[in-house]
Design an enzyme around this catalytic site. Structure first.
Site, PDB file in Angstrom:
ATOM      1  N   SER A  23       0.803  -1.222   0.000  1.00  0.00           N
ATOM      2  CA  SER A  23       0.000   0.000   0.000  1.00  0.00           C
ATOM      3  C   SER A  23       0.836   1.273   0.000  1.00  0.00           C
ATOM      4  O   SER A  23       0.426   2.285  -0.563  1.00  0.00           O
ATOM      5  CB  SER A  23      -0.947   0.019   1.202  1.00  0.00           C
ATOM      6  OG  SER A  23      -1.929  -0.969   1.071  1.00  0.00           O
ATOM      7  N   HIS A  58       0.598   5.168   4.151  1.00  0.00           N
ATOM      8  CA  HIS A  58      -0.144   5.637   2.983  1.00  0.00           C
ATOM      9  C   HIS A  58       0.149   7.112   2.724  1.00  0.00           C
ATOM     10  O   HIS A  58       0.394   7.524   1.587  1.00  0.00           O
ATOM     11  CB  HIS A  58      -1.643   5.465   3.202  1.00  0.00           C
ATOM     12  CG  HIS A  58      -2.067   4.053   3.453  1.00  0.00           C
ATOM     13  ND1 HIS A  58      -3.350   3.724   3.818  1.00  0.00           N
ATOM     14  CD2 HIS A  58      -1.380   2.884   3.401  1.00  0.00           C
ATOM     15  CE1 HIS A  58      -3.447   2.416   3.963  1.00  0.00           C
ATOM     16  NE2 HIS A  58      -2.258   1.890   3.728  1.00  0.00           N
TER      17      HIS A  58
END
Length: 249
Positions: free
Chosen positions: A148, A212
């Site tokens: 991610s 992220h």
């Protein structure tokens, strides 16, 4: 939910048909192969079942994932884990969510950057995102795995390179009805959600929202420094406005 994602994947494939993005497709194939061969998939009889399988999964994640408490001790094995963790996923949902977003947004970004530059960008930003998360949670003993951070970097670069691209999303609060917005609306909205979630997250690992944010910022910053004006608008079809987060099995 799975059927909705499958339909989105088919439509996304049509949107990039004819594109040349071998690195993106190779990354997807590699992540899938690693997952299927490892204990997290539950498909290999070599890892056993029940408690044996759980023990094998824990050992697997500790070997190849980032463990913040061990990362900065200086061992060669731990120093490599920010790169190896990018190719390890903790569950089927974790894998499919990440690969779907890489498939949709990676192809156009790779075409703009070029193959060599894209793979260096992907691994470099993904590793730095995991390092950033580990530095903030330096005392954690839990393993961190997933792509991610790297995929968030791809989203950040995509936002800069294609800000007017029309992104079709399936939003849960609209009963998964497809709505189309420019990337400059969808992706900053996603980043804001990550920021809010990171602020509410308890101390220590959970979903790595900070990774992220670090990845997204690195991707956007790199693209803004490396490239000139954004390219002309296009259309991209995607599922919900966020990739599946890194997780700590």
């Amino acid at each position: 939910m799975i059927s909705k994602w499958s339909a989105s994947l088919v439509r996304a494939g049509r949107s990039v048909r004819g594109s040349s993005a071998p690195v993106t497709y190779s990354l997807i194939a590699l992540c899938c192969a690693v997952f299927l061969a490892g204990p997290a998939s539950g498909l290999s009889p070599a890892y056993g079942t029940g408690d044996d399988l759980l023990a094998a999964q824990r050992a697997y994640f500790r070997r190849w994932g980032v463990i913040p408490a061990e990362l900065f001790e200086g061992s060669a094995g731990s120093a490599l884990t920010p790169a190896t963790a990018l190719f390890v996923h903790g569950s089927w949902v974790h894998l499919l969510g990440n690969m779907l977003f890489l498939y949709v947004f990676g192809a156009m970004t790779e075409e703009r950057m070029g193959r060599v530059q894209f793979i260096l960008f992907y691994v470099g930003c993904g590793s730095l995102a995991l390092l950033g998360y580990a530095a903030v949670n330096a005392d954690s003993e839990q393993s961190l795995v997933g792509a991610s951070g790297a995929i968030s970097a791809v989203l950040g670069a995509f936002l800069y390179l294609f800000p007017r691209a029309r992104v079709t999303s399936l939003l849960p609060f609209l009963f998964f009805l497809p709505v189309r917005f420019p990337a400059w609306i969808v992706l900053p909205f996603w980043a804001a959600l990550q920021w809010l979630a990171a602020g509410r997250a308890p101390d220590g690992p959970g979903v790595a929202y900070l990774a992220h944010l670090v990845g997204f910022g690195l991707g956007f910053g790199y693209a803004s420094v490396r490239y000139g004006r954004p390219t002309s608008p296009t259309r991209v079809k995607a599922p919900a406005p966020a990739p599946e987060g890194e997780n700590q099995p």
